[in-house]
Design a protein around this motif. Structure first.
Motif, PDB file in Angstrom:
ATOM      1  N   ASP A  18      39.646  30.113  37.583  1.00 32.34           N
ATOM      2  CA  ASP A  18      40.248  30.784  36.444  1.00 32.34           C
ATOM      3  C   ASP A  18      39.010  31.440  35.815  1.00 32.34           C
ATOM      4  OD1 ASP A  18      42.308  31.217  34.602  1.00 32.34           O
ATOM      5  OD2 ASP A  18      41.230  29.580  33.319  1.00 32.34           O
ATOM      6  N   LYS A  22      38.590  35.465  35.163  1.00 31.51           N
ATOM      7  CA  LYS A  22      38.517  36.286  33.763  1.00 31.51           C
ATOM      8  C   LYS A  22      37.279  36.935  33.637  1.00 31.51           C
ATOM      9  CE  LYS A  22      41.648  32.901  31.726  1.00 31.51           C
ATOM     10  NZ  LYS A  22      41.890  31.796  30.550  1.00 31.51           N
ATOM     11  N   GLY A  63      47.588  45.719  30.476  1.00 37.39           N
ATOM     12  CA  GLY A  63      48.657  44.833  31.054  1.00 37.39           C
ATOM     13  C   GLY A  63      48.083  43.515  31.210  1.00 37.39           C
ATOM     14  N   PHE A  64      47.013  43.528  31.754  1.00 42.60           N
ATOM     15  CA  PHE A  64      45.981  42.402  31.994  1.00 42.60           C
ATOM     16  C   PHE A  64      45.888  41.532  30.909  1.00 42.60           C
ATOM     17  CE2 PHE A  64      42.357  40.039  32.893  1.00 42.60           C
ATOM     18  CZ  PHE A  64      42.600  39.039  33.886  1.00 42.60           C
ATOM     19  N   ALA A  66      47.426  41.937  27.755  1.00 47.45           N
ATOM     20  CA  ALA A  66      48.719  41.606  27.366  1.00 47.45           C
ATOM     21  C   ALA A  66      49.107  40.288  27.947  1.00 47.45           C
ATOM     22  CB  ALA A  66      49.779  42.455  27.360  1.00 47.45           C
ATOM     23  N   LYS A  67      48.964  40.237  29.302  1.00 45.44           N
ATOM     24  CA  LYS A  67      49.473  38.875  29.901  1.00 45.44           C
ATOM     25  C   LYS A  67      48.641  37.903  29.380  1.00 45.44           C
ATOM     26  CE  LYS A  67      49.198  36.699  34.272  1.00 45.44           C
ATOM     27  NZ  LYS A  67      47.708  36.311  34.742  1.00 45.44           N
ATOM     28  N   ALA A  68      47.188  37.814  29.065  1.00 44.67           N
ATOM     29  CA  ALA A  68      46.565  36.781  28.795  1.00 44.67           C
ATOM     30  C   ALA A  68      46.928  36.120  27.293  1.00 44.67           C
ATOM     31  CB  ALA A  68      45.029  36.989  28.855  1.00 44.67           C
ATOM     32  N   ILE A  70      49.924  36.923  26.027  1.00 43.36           N
ATOM     33  CA  ILE A  70      51.484  36.314  26.056  1.00 43.36           C
ATOM     34  C   ILE A  70      51.410  34.864  26.376  1.00 43.36           C
ATOM     35  CG2 ILE A  70      53.538  36.445  27.029  1.00 43.36           C
ATOM     36  CD1 ILE A  70      53.109  39.740  26.863  1.00 43.36           C
ATOM     37  N   GLN A  71      50.330  34.674  27.436  1.00 41.80           N
ATOM     38  CA  GLN A  71      50.311  33.114  27.555  1.00 41.80           C
ATOM     39  C   GLN A  71      49.800  32.317  26.943  1.00 41.80           C
ATOM     40  OE1 GLN A  71      47.831  33.503  31.265  1.00 41.80           O
ATOM     41  NE2 GLN A  71      49.620  33.505  32.722  1.00 41.80           N
ATOM     42  N   LYS A  72      48.811  32.677  25.941  1.00 38.21           N
ATOM     43  CA  LYS A  72      48.324  31.910  25.150  1.00 38.21           C
ATOM     44  C   LYS A  72      49.339  31.647  24.037  1.00 38.21           C
ATOM     45  CE  LYS A  72      43.463  32.018  25.515  1.00 38.21           C
ATOM     46  NZ  LYS A  72      43.168  30.589  25.826  1.00 38.21           N
ATOM     47  N   GLU A  77      49.396  28.759  29.546  1.00 34.48           N
ATOM     48  CA  GLU A  77      48.073  28.269  30.171  1.00 34.48           C
ATOM     49  C   GLU A  77      47.777  26.908  30.398  1.00 34.48           C
ATOM     50  OE1 GLU A  77      43.823  30.188  29.962  1.00 34.48           O
ATOM     51  OE2 GLU A  77      45.513  31.500  29.336  1.00 34.48           O
TER      52      GLU A  77
END
Length: 77
Positions: A18, A22, A63-64, A66-68, A70-72, A77
């Motif tokens: 992980d 990142k 997109g990458f 934004a994905k992080a 949205i997960q937060k 996560e």
């Protein structure tokens, strides 16, 4: 091999993967921003041309990021 056993610097395999993902993808995104800025500078694109270059060429890593985010926000996560 036990996946919960420490691998490197006290991190498990999952934690190391992980963190590596990142850091490495973040580094590539920073380098791509530098490259897009150099293209805009060398082509003398101007303010609006540079903005469109960043928008057009930077959609992929938005997109990458934004994905992080949205997960937060969702606590996935």
């Amino acid at each position: 091999m036990d996946p919960t056993a420490p691998l490197l610097f006290g991190l498990t395999v999952a934690e190391f993967e992980d963190l590596s993902l990142k850091l490495c993808v973040g580094g590539l995104i920073a380098y791509m921003i530098f490259i897009i800025g150099q293209l805009a500078w060398e082509s003398k694109a101007g303010k609006y041309g540079a903005i469109w270059m960043f928008v057009g060429l930077g959609v992929g890593f938005i997109g990458f990021i934004a994905k992080a985010l949205i997960q937060k926000l969702l606590g996935i996560e």
